[in-house]
Enzyme design. Structure first.
Site, mmCIF file in Angstrom:
data_model
loop_
_atom_site.group_PDB
_atom_site.id
_atom_site.type_symbol
_atom_site.label_atom_id
_atom_site.label_comp_id
_atom_site.label_asym_id
_atom_site.label_seq_id
_atom_site.Cartn_x
_atom_site.Cartn_y
_atom_site.Cartn_z
ATOM 1 N N ALA A 94 0.625 -1.092 -0.289
ATOM 2 C CA ALA A 94 -0.053 0.306 0.038
ATOM 3 C C ALA A 94 1.594 1.332 0.022
ATOM 4 O O ALA A 94 0.213 2.318 -0.190
ATOM 5 C CB ALA A 94 -1.515 -0.272 1.203
ATOM 6 N N SER A 95 2.484 1.689 0.420
ATOM 7 C CA SER A 95 2.949 2.623 0.764
ATOM 8 C C SER A 95 3.619 2.956 -0.829
ATOM 9 O O SER A 95 3.934 3.722 -0.944
ATOM 10 C CB SER A 95 3.318 2.081 1.619
ATOM 11 O OG SER A 95 4.485 1.386 1.853
ATOM 12 N N LYS A 153 13.111 1.456 -0.777
ATOM 13 C CA LYS A 153 11.873 1.337 -1.206
ATOM 14 C C LYS A 153 11.600 3.055 -1.448
ATOM 15 O O LYS A 153 11.829 3.696 -1.217
ATOM 16 C CB LYS A 153 10.557 1.091 0.916
ATOM 17 C CG LYS A 153 9.622 1.766 0.692
ATOM 18 C CD LYS A 153 9.146 1.682 1.883
ATOM 19 C CE LYS A 153 8.618 1.328 2.849
ATOM 20 N NZ LYS A 153 8.306 1.273 4.244
ATOM 21 N N ASP A 186 2.811 -2.049 13.963
ATOM 22 C CA ASP A 186 2.998 -3.326 12.902
ATOM 23 C C ASP A 186 2.999 -4.534 12.531
ATOM 24 O O ASP A 186 3.970 -4.913 11.787
ATOM 25 C CB ASP A 186 2.926 -2.250 11.633
ATOM 26 C CG ASP A 186 1.897 -3.035 10.670
ATOM 27 O OD1 ASP A 186 1.134 -4.551 10.641
ATOM 28 O OD2 ASP A 186 2.419 -3.426 8.987
#
Length: 1005
Positions: free
Chosen positions: A705-706, A723, A827
């Site tokens: 999602a990111s 990332k 998380d």
């Protein structure tokens, strides 16, 4: 000689003096216009932090405060109430309120007050109601509360009060309601409160009282109506003195250790409306008689006990609204009389051994909303009346023997949201209207005898996210209309008789994560458009009639980790791009593939993935034919020619560079200007420009999602993981969505300061335009979740699993106890535990991590739930208050994954998750029934000890979970001396490990 005097300031001119006098006069007039109570409230305002500005109309220019937000006055304009719930106020308890002589009501519920309640609270002499629930108040309860003569209502739930309840609390004169739910109150159960005979509600649930019997003195509370004592450490049974509680309407004793038969004293509570005995150790048969005495009873939950026998017919004749008998050992029929209740909306009987059909007119007389009878031995046809009242939302019948066709009336049930009918004997065609119900998000028809075509009416199911129809005999082609289901995440249709081609509309499903069409008769080629399914994680087309080549576009699916194309007629070469995928499972066996096996899979562990393809070569098979080798030689010569040509071009380029130095230099400056921000956290051997220029879609190793994660091999031979957060839309020259900034800066702020062997290292970060890049150390063995739940999971022997769990525990312990301020990850899951080349574990992905600052007192309210399904602590999901205990719960689930080999969410659990399944199974059958069969049990005692630690971490009560520092100590003890102190009952009861230093967190802040 003294210095000369300084010149005096000249007096103001006459106009200036007049203006100054006017201002002073006006200020004095304003101050005099506000009465004393208003001035006291202005002083209170100055002690509070008001980020939302709710107190902005508390204006000193007013005559009285009676029109201010939250203020109520009497006819004499004296303040009688300060009512400011959910106002985002922070700061200490406002003691100045006690200067308001007529104040009778104080309510600051659901704010962020973060002090103790001072003993001077007793100065509020006229107070009748005090509501400070859901704040961050701490310390001891002030004994002086009982000195307030007219206090009737006290609500202090969801705070952090500790210590024992003061003995002075037995002296309340008029108290009717005392609510202290979910604090850290300890010691013996406060029998002193039974002296307060005016009490109508006593709610002390979810505290940390010492285990003991229910005090018989509670029978003295003759006026009590609501008694909520869940998880108070009670053992034994309900005392006979409860027969005196004739006004009692709500008795909640869930999450205790009550034992023995059903307490007969309950039948004497004739005004009882709600009875909650959920999750105890009660046993024996439920009484057949005396239920008719409870004419007021509407809600009863006896789930998670060990009751045997049949469901009492007399109980079912009561006009019940909710009946919960799940997770027992009940047998026999479901009484027909249950369907006659005019109020029944909630019926949960799952996990028993009930037999026979559902009551024939179930739903015809009552507004049924939830029906869950899963995992029984029920049979017969489904009643057509289930949704007669049009309110049915949950229909869950998994694991029975229901037969016949689905009632056509279900197709008219617009209220349905979840339909789970798997593992029955239902047959016939599924009415198209059922497939197209507008609010159903989960449609589970798997493992039945359904036949016929899938109706095009499925296009109406716009809310569908999961379609599970495997194990039936559906035939015909998949309808094109399925492409209109834009929310579809999961389509599992294996083991049917579907034919035709994969419809092209399938490739419009941008959220599709799982596509399983195995064991069908589907033919044709895999369309190249499959490359558009960027969220596809699992693709299983095994045992069909597919032909043609495997399309190269499969290699561009960024998050694919499960690929099974076995048992088809695929031909040609295996795409070399598969080397770029991080596949946990690959099966291409029994096709007609030829040519070399991609180098990444030319290993013994993948041997079974290529069986039945005799023309494949290389790796563990025979050597490739000479023509393929000669082609490689030809390619080598071609490469050399290209290299020579490149050298010539380089010489020309250097000459051109010297000649055009200024232009080249300007170009370089423009390139550098594209990097708007660069920050490194370690000494690096590479530059940001090298990172940016090496990013390629062929190097994507993950996506979520990111953003995407790339593997980048640098010029110095080092590998890093990059990332790239998703680019956000630009509006009016600014970033329109600040979430990217929040995640980027959160990760940078967190990881940039951390130096620990079990936390993944963040090398650097940079920004380019709207793109954000985070550069980490590369972890060659991927994530624990991907490894554990793939075919490679069998390679994870117990010593390696134990090493991983201990490493991860030490990383989390560092975050919670050694960082100042402490860091909560939010998380924790197996996919965020990465493994280096030696399978050392490191905690990763800090995009939603939070520092817990001084004002938060160990917890903080969040606007939304962060985390992953199956890992989220129950109290976090419904309070949005995150503490380090939330991380500990999630880590407990990771321990259960490592011990059981199971995923946190699995269809085999039915409606439960891994945590609930393990707790229930261990309680009923013992530890050995949950252990991963892949593990060698020479270390069974140690494995069971680690399992106990995991169960301790997932205690339903946050206060019963150990700190991460304690978890590390327990794990070390489990392996060092083979002995472990007692942990806790697996049902989440109190634990001797909660004797840890409660000041750990506070001292670090």
């Amino acid at each position: 000689m003294p210095p000369p005097p300084l010149p005096s300031k000249p007096p103001p001119s006459s106009p200036s003096r007049i203006l100054l006098l006017c201002v002073l006069f006006l200020s004095a007039t304003i101050s005099l216009s506000l009465n004393q109570e208003g001035l006291d409230l202005i002083q209170v305002k100055s002690t509070l932090i008001d980020p939302s500005g709710i107190l902005s109309d508390w204006n000193a220019a007013d005559d009285t405060p009676c029109n201010w937000t939250g203020i109520t006055c009497s006819r004499a304009n004296t303040v009688t109430s300060v009512n400011l719930p959910s106002a985002s106020l922070a700061g200490p308890f406002p003691t100045g309120l006690c200067r308001l002589s007529s104040l009778s009501i104080i309510s600051f519920s659901d704010n962020s007050l973060n002090s103790t309640i001072p003993a001077t609270i007793s100065a509020c002499r006229n107070l009748t109601s005090l509501d400070l629930s859901a704040n961050y108040l701490e310390g001891l309860l002030p004994s002086t509360l009982a000195d307030i003569p007219n206090l009737v209502y006290v609500n202090l739930r969801d705070n952090s009060f500790s210590g024992e309840i003061p003995r002075n609390f037995g002296k309340f004169r008029r108290l009717e309601t005392l609510i202290l739910i979910n604090n850290f109150i300890n010691g013996s159960f406060p029998v002193i409160l039974t002296n307060v005979t005016t009490l109508k509600e006593l709610s002390l649930a979810y505290n940390y009282f010492l285990p003991g019997l229910i005090p018989p003195e509670l029978g003295n509370l003759s006026n009590i109506e609501h008694l909520w004592l869940s998880s108070c450490g009670f053992m034994g049974t309900i005392p006979e003195t409860f027969s005196r509680l004739q006004k009692l309407s709500n008795l909640e004793l869930s999450y205790n250790s009550l034992s023995g038969p059903f307490p007969a004293v309950v039948f004497q509570l004739r005004n009882l409306y709600q009875l909650e005995l959920y999750n105890n150790s009660l046993s024996g048969e439920l009484p057949k008689r005396d239920w008719s005495n409870l004419t007021a009873l509407r809600l009863i939950d006896l789930s998670v006990n060990s009751f045997t026998g049949t469901i009492p017919v007399e109980l079912c004749k009561l006009p019940l609204s909710s009946l919960g008998l799940s997770d027992n050992k009940l047998q026999g029929l479901i009484p027909e009389s249950l369907a006659r209740s005019p109020n029944l909306y909630d019926l949960r009987l799952f996990d028993n051994s009930l037999v026979g059909p559902l009551p024939s007119d179930l739903g015809s007389n009552s507004p049924l909303q939830t029906l869950d009878v899963s995992f029984n031995k029920l049979f017969g046809e489904l009643p057509s009346s289930l949704c007669d009242k049009g309110q049915l939302f949950d229909l869950v019948l998994i694991g029975n023997s229901f037969s016949g066709e689905l009632p056509a009336s279900l197709g008219e049930c617009k209220s349905l949201g979840r339909v789970r009918l798997s593992s029955n004997k239902l047959s016939g065609e599924v009415p198209g209207a059922i497939l197209g119900l507008p609010h159903v998000y989960l449609l589970d028809l798997a493992d039945n005898l359904f036949s016929g075509n899938l109706s095009s009416a499925i296009s109406g199911g716009l809310n569908l996210s999961s379609i599970l129809i495997s194990g039936n005999t559906f035939s015909g082609s998949i309808p094109d209309e399925i492409g209109s289901l834009s929310n579809l995440v999961e389509f599992i249709a294996s083991d049917n008789k579907l034919s035709g081609f994969i419809p092209e509309t399938f490739f419009k499903l941008s959220h599709l994560g799982t596509l399983d069409l195995s064991e069908n008769d589907i033919s044709g080629q895999i369309p190249a458009q499959i490359g558009s399914l960027k969220q596809l994680n699992e693709l299983n087309l095994a045992n069909n009639k597919f032909t043609g080549e495997i399309p190269d576009e499969i290699c561009n699916l960024p998050v694919l980790n499960y690929l099974d194309l076995s048992g088809n007629s695929f031909s040609g070469n295996i795409p070399s791009g598969l080397d770029n995928l991080m596949l946990n499972k690959l099966n291409l066996s029994n096709n007609h593939l030829s040519g070399p096996i991609p180098s990444a899979y030319a290993k013994e562990v993948y041997r079974d993935s290529f069986l039945g393809n005799p023309d494949l070569c290389g790796g563990f098979t025979h050597r490739c034919p000479q023509n393929i080798q000669s082609k490689s030689v030809h390619n080598l010569w071609l490469f050399r020619l290209i290299f020579v040509f490149s050298g010539i071009v380089l010489v020309v380029g250097v000459s051109w560079f010297i000649f055009k130095y200024r232009n080249i230099n300007n170009t370089k400056e423009r390139s550098r200007s594209s990097i708007t921000k660069w920050r490194s956290f370690h000494k690096l051997g590479f530059s940001e420009f090298e990172i940016i220029h090496l990013l390629s879609e062929n190097n994507v190793i993950g996506s979520g999602a990111s953003g995407k994660v790339y593997k980048v091999i640098l010029s110095n031979g080092e590998s890093v993981a990059v990332k790239k957060l998703w680019e956000k839309s630009i509006k009016m020259g600014n970033i329109n969505d600040s979430s990217q900034k929040d995640e980027f800066e959160s990760e940078v702020e967190t990881l940039g300061k951390i130096r620990h062997k079990n936390i993944v290292r963040l090398w650097c970060c940079c920004k380019s335009g709207n793109s954000r890049f985070l550069v980490y150390e590369y972890m060659p063995n991927g994530s624990l979740g991907d490894l554990l739940h793939s075919s490679k999971g069998r390679l994870l022997e117990w010593p390696m699993r134990f090493k991983i769990v201990l490493d991860a525990a030490e990383g989390l312990s560092y975050l919670h106890h050694d960082c100042v301020p402490p860091i909560i990850h939010r998380d924790v899951k197996s996919n965020n535990i990465l493994l280096d080349e030696d399978y050392g574990a490191r905690i990763a992905d800090f995009g939603v991590a939070k520092f817990i600052e001084l004002g938060a007192k160990g917890s903080e309210s969040m606007s939304v739930v962060a985390g992953s399904r199956g890992y989220i602590a129950p109290e976090y999901a419904y309070t949005l208050r995150v503490t380090e205990k939330s991380d500990i719960y999630s880590f407990g689930v990771v321990i259960l994954e490592l011990v059981t080999g199971r995923k946190p969410i699995d269809q085999a659990f039915g409606e439960r998750d891994l945590a609930t399944w393990v707790q229930t199974t261990v309680n009923q059958k013992g530890h050995e029934h949950v252990l991963d069969p892949e593990l060698e049990f020479e270390s069974k005692d140690q494995i069971c000890r680690v399992l106990d630690i995991g169960l301790l971490c997932i205690s339903p009560l946050p206060m019963n979970r150990p700190s991460m520092r304690t978890v590390v100590n327990l794990l070390q003890e489990a392996v060092s001396d083979g002995k472990m102190r007692p942990t806790m009952n697996t049902d989440g009861k109190s634990s001797p490990y909660y004797d840890e230093d409660s000041s750990d967190q506070a001292s670090l802040v």
